[in-house]
Enzyme design. Sequence first.
Site, PDB file in Angstrom:
ATOM      1  N   ASN A 107       0.199  -5.287   7.363  1.00 20.92           N
ATOM      2  CA  ASN A 107       1.133  -5.845   6.396  1.00 20.92           C
ATOM      3  C   ASN A 107       2.126  -4.794   5.907  1.00 20.92           C
ATOM      4  OD1 ASN A 107       0.449  -8.628   6.182  1.00 20.92           O
ATOM      5  ND2 ASN A 107      -1.356  -8.104   4.995  1.00 20.92           N
ATOM      6  N   HIS A 120      -0.904   6.382   4.895  1.00 21.52           N
ATOM      7  CA  HIS A 120       0.337   5.719   5.289  1.00 21.52           C
ATOM      8  C   HIS A 120       1.482   6.712   5.191  1.00 21.52           C
ATOM      9  CE1 HIS A 120      -1.763   1.845   4.868  1.00 21.52           C
ATOM     10  NE2 HIS A 120      -2.233   2.327   3.730  1.00 21.52           N
ATOM     11  N   ALA A 154       0.790  -1.231   0.000  1.00 25.90           N
ATOM     12  CA  ALA A 154       0.000   0.000   0.000  1.00 25.90           C
ATOM     13  C   ALA A 154       0.819   1.277   0.000  1.00 25.90           C
ATOM     14  CB  ALA A 154      -0.935   0.000   1.216  1.00 25.90           C
TER      15      ALA A 154
END
Length: 271
Positions: free
Chosen positions: A194, A224, A128
């Site tokens: 993850n 993120h 991601a």
Amino acid sequence: MPGTAAALPQILLIGNGAVAAEVRAAAKRTGLFAIGAVLVRPARVAQVQQELPGLAVIGDLSALAFRPVIAVECASHSAVQAYGPALLRQGTDLVVVSIGALTDDGLYAALHDAARDGGARLILPAGAVPGIDALNAAMAGGLDSVRYVSRKPPAAWKGTPAEQLLALDTLSEPAEFYKGTARRAAQEYPKNANVAATVALAGLGFDATEVRMIADPSVQANIHEIHAAGAFGDMHLTIRGRPLPGNPKTSSLAAYSTIRAVLNRVRPVEI
């Protein structure tokens, strides 16, 4: 031009969740590979076969009727453990989406040894976040610190230990509920962390990578951040990723990164 399904490179798809659905859609959209079989738990074979008419659905590797050009795990930590070593040992490259499973040092060693013995590759997609290649390259000169911050809407943290720490349904302001190592983050939040595991493996490792997790009712995206410093200089990356429609815990880019790993295996040019 795309070839017929029989002539296309065939992959083994492990799992039938939101990421797997994106990989199946990419197979149809690009015409560059085909889903040779879908591997799920034995108890789910009949149900998944009804959901995916026209595809071979199997419950065990012994039922595999072809040699896949690559296997793609997008199921769970337990699937990595159950199928990963055997696939790698037989020489099949394996893309692992559930990278948090590699916090288990014993499993990581088993996968590493199986890949070496089978002449196969264990492939860990960036997932991601961008910049994983730069972070890993920075290791050559030496890294001093790496911090990963995950900020998601409260709904994305449902079904995790965050529910015991915060009133997610009534949260009115951002709340940090985790600060610690990437190892513990990936172990306690396997469906959400993850990325933390990927950042750790690309950089300073599970125990030297700091992770913070925040539930924020003011955001709609999965945000993120990577902050790193070392001999290369400083790096501060932020991405506001949209979650997959079928799974708010997973960013869309994680699925697209998985597709990229497959395409890099079947295309003549790797990017």
